[in-house]
Scaffold this active site. Structure first.
Site, PDB file in Angstrom:
ATOM      1  N   HIS A  30       7.425 -32.695  40.015  1.00 28.47           N
ATOM      2  CA  HIS A  30       5.971 -32.770  39.614  1.00 28.47           C
ATOM      3  C   HIS A  30       5.269 -33.987  40.598  1.00 28.47           C
ATOM      4  O   HIS A  30       5.975 -34.939  40.832  1.00 28.47           O
ATOM      5  CB  HIS A  30       5.431 -32.738  38.389  1.00 28.47           C
TER       6      HIS A  30
ATOM      7  N   GLU B 148      11.693 -32.433  30.559  1.00 30.39           N
ATOM      8  CA  GLU B 148      12.067 -33.654  30.823  1.00 30.39           C
ATOM      9  C   GLU B 148      12.942 -34.225  29.665  1.00 30.39           C
ATOM     10  O   GLU B 148      12.780 -33.574  28.527  1.00 30.39           O
ATOM     11  CB  GLU B 148      10.888 -34.523  31.209  1.00 30.39           C
TER      12      GLU B 148
END
Length: 218
Positions: free
Chosen positions: A24, A93
């Site tokens: 990202h 994550e």
């Protein structure tokens, strides 16, 4: 060992497709070096620019499967890069527990030694238990058991996070999860994995769209 590594043999039919990893774009926390696990932090304007510029780098692939973390920073990156992925909760994550939102410098000052999450792990937080590197690798392994058969049909894209993708790459390469500590991955970068002569290999690593970027922690 708390995860099942991929078998030490070629994937079914030695798939010819490529596995394209997109980290990202930049967030305020990543720019500041804060460990950003499950906190849903949006992209900065620069992060959105990185995501848009990643789009042309993906144009030559024939994606048969696109997967994305459910967190906003990954979903927005996928959107701006022109992807239309399926959300996979396994791609969130690393849960940093009590180290969420803290920088490596702060943690090391408190502990008095050169802490890293790969070597020393994380502590339980008030709102989350944290994860071991092996637990993150277990999630990555489950993703790859779905990805590898799809690679027999074409290319696969994954949009997710720095540490998760570094550990996923380690599992793909049949290395120990802590091998991910040796891999750097900048915001908005693209990496490509594939099978080369029946062995899992890195074809391209940490390739960015050419914009200046300060490396960050997660």
């Amino acid at each position: 060992m708390d995860f099942d590594p991929l078998p030490d043999k070629p994937a079914p039919d030695n798939p010819s497709g490529k596995l394209v990893l997109l980290r990202h774009g930049e967030t305020e926390w990543s720019r500041a070096g804060k460990h950003t696990g499950l906190t849903d932090v949006p992209l900065t304007p620069h992060g959105e620019e990185l995501a848009r510029n990643a789009g042309p780098l993906l144009s030559g692939y024939d994606f048969v499967l696109e997967l994305c973390s459910p967190l906003e920073r990954a979903r927005r990156t996928a959107e701006l890069a022109g992807l239309h992925p399926e959300i996979d909760p396994l791609l969130v994550e690393w849960d940093y527990g009590g180290y969420e939102g803290r920088t490596t410098k702060e943690i090391r000052k408190e502990l008095g030694y050169n802490w890293t999450p790969f070597t020393h792990g994380v502590i339980r937080g008030e709102n989350s238990p944290g994860e071991t590197v092996e637990e993150v690798a277990g999630r990555a392994s489950r993703v790859l058991t779905r990805v590898l058969p799809a690679m027999a049909e074409g290319d696969v894209a994954i949009v997710a996070h720095g540490h998760l993708l570094r550990i996923l790459t380690s599992v793909f390469l049949r290395m120990a999860p802590r091998f991910g500590a040796a891999l750097t991955l900048d915001a908005g970068s693209i990496s490509v994995l594939a099978f080369y002569r029946e062995e899992p290999a890195i074809l391209t690593w940490n390739h960015g769209p050419g914009l200046p970027l300060k490396p960050s922690e997660s």
